[in-house]
Design a protein around this motif. Structure first.
Motif, PDB file in Angstrom:
ATOM      1  N   LYS A  67       1.030  -1.213  -0.176  1.00 57.66           N
ATOM      2  CA  LYS A  67      -0.036  -0.108  -0.039  1.00 57.66           C
ATOM      3  C   LYS A  67       0.892   1.067   0.045  1.00 57.66           C
ATOM      4  O   LYS A  67       0.548   2.218  -0.921  1.00 57.66           O
ATOM      5  CB  LYS A  67      -0.948  -0.010   1.161  1.00 57.66           C
ATOM      6  CG  LYS A  67      -1.962   1.124   1.063  1.00 57.66           C
ATOM      7  CD  LYS A  67      -2.877   1.265   2.320  1.00 57.66           C
ATOM      8  CE  LYS A  67      -3.782   0.010   2.493  1.00 57.66           C
ATOM      9  NZ  LYS A  67      -4.747   0.004   3.646  1.00 57.66           N
ATOM     10  N   LYS A  84      -3.053   3.896  -8.400  1.00 59.30           N
ATOM     11  CA  LYS A  84      -4.622   4.126  -7.659  1.00 59.30           C
ATOM     12  C   LYS A  84      -5.052   2.458  -7.458  1.00 59.30           C
ATOM     13  O   LYS A  84      -5.939   2.229  -6.688  1.00 59.30           O
ATOM     14  CB  LYS A  84      -5.246   4.649  -8.757  1.00 59.30           C
ATOM     15  CG  LYS A  84      -4.886   6.015  -9.049  1.00 59.30           C
ATOM     16  CD  LYS A  84      -5.177   6.986  -7.876  1.00 59.30           C
ATOM     17  CE  LYS A  84      -5.043   8.501  -8.329  1.00 59.30           C
ATOM     18  NZ  LYS A  84      -4.236   9.125  -7.291  1.00 59.30           N
ATOM     19  N   MET A  96       1.253   4.117  -3.003  1.00 66.06           N
ATOM     20  CA  MET A  96       1.038   5.572  -2.612  1.00 66.06           C
ATOM     21  C   MET A  96       2.385   6.448  -3.203  1.00 66.06           C
ATOM     22  O   MET A  96       2.117   7.313  -3.904  1.00 66.06           O
ATOM     23  CB  MET A  96       0.709   5.767  -1.036  1.00 66.06           C
ATOM     24  CG  MET A  96      -0.433   5.327  -0.726  1.00 66.06           C
ATOM     25  SD  MET A  96      -0.712   5.569   1.030  1.00 66.06           S
ATOM     26  CE  MET A  96      -0.289   6.998   1.317  1.00 66.06           C
TER      27      MET A  96
END
Length: 58
Positions: free
Chosen positions: A4, A13, A8
């Motif tokens: 994750k 996305k 980022m």
């Protein structure tokens, strides 16, 4: 959690998961570079050779 954070930082996305990472490894890194499907199966700890054959169809 690490995937994750990487997504980022890179502006990705799409939701990254360990399953997606394994799938990408199997298709993009190994099979598309000529690694035998039996070797991919062992690397991913598949007990059945049919499982990585799903990756090979892509």
């Amino acid at each position: 959690m690490f995937l994750k954070g990487i997504a980022m930082m890179c502006g990705i996305k799409k939701r990254l998961t360990t399953h997606l990472a394994r799938h990408t490894f199997a298709t993009t890194i190994t099979l598309s570079n000529g690694v035998p499907i039996e070797a991919v199966s062992k690397m991913l700890s598949h007990k059945n050779l049919r499982t990585p054959q799903n990756y090979a169809k892509l």
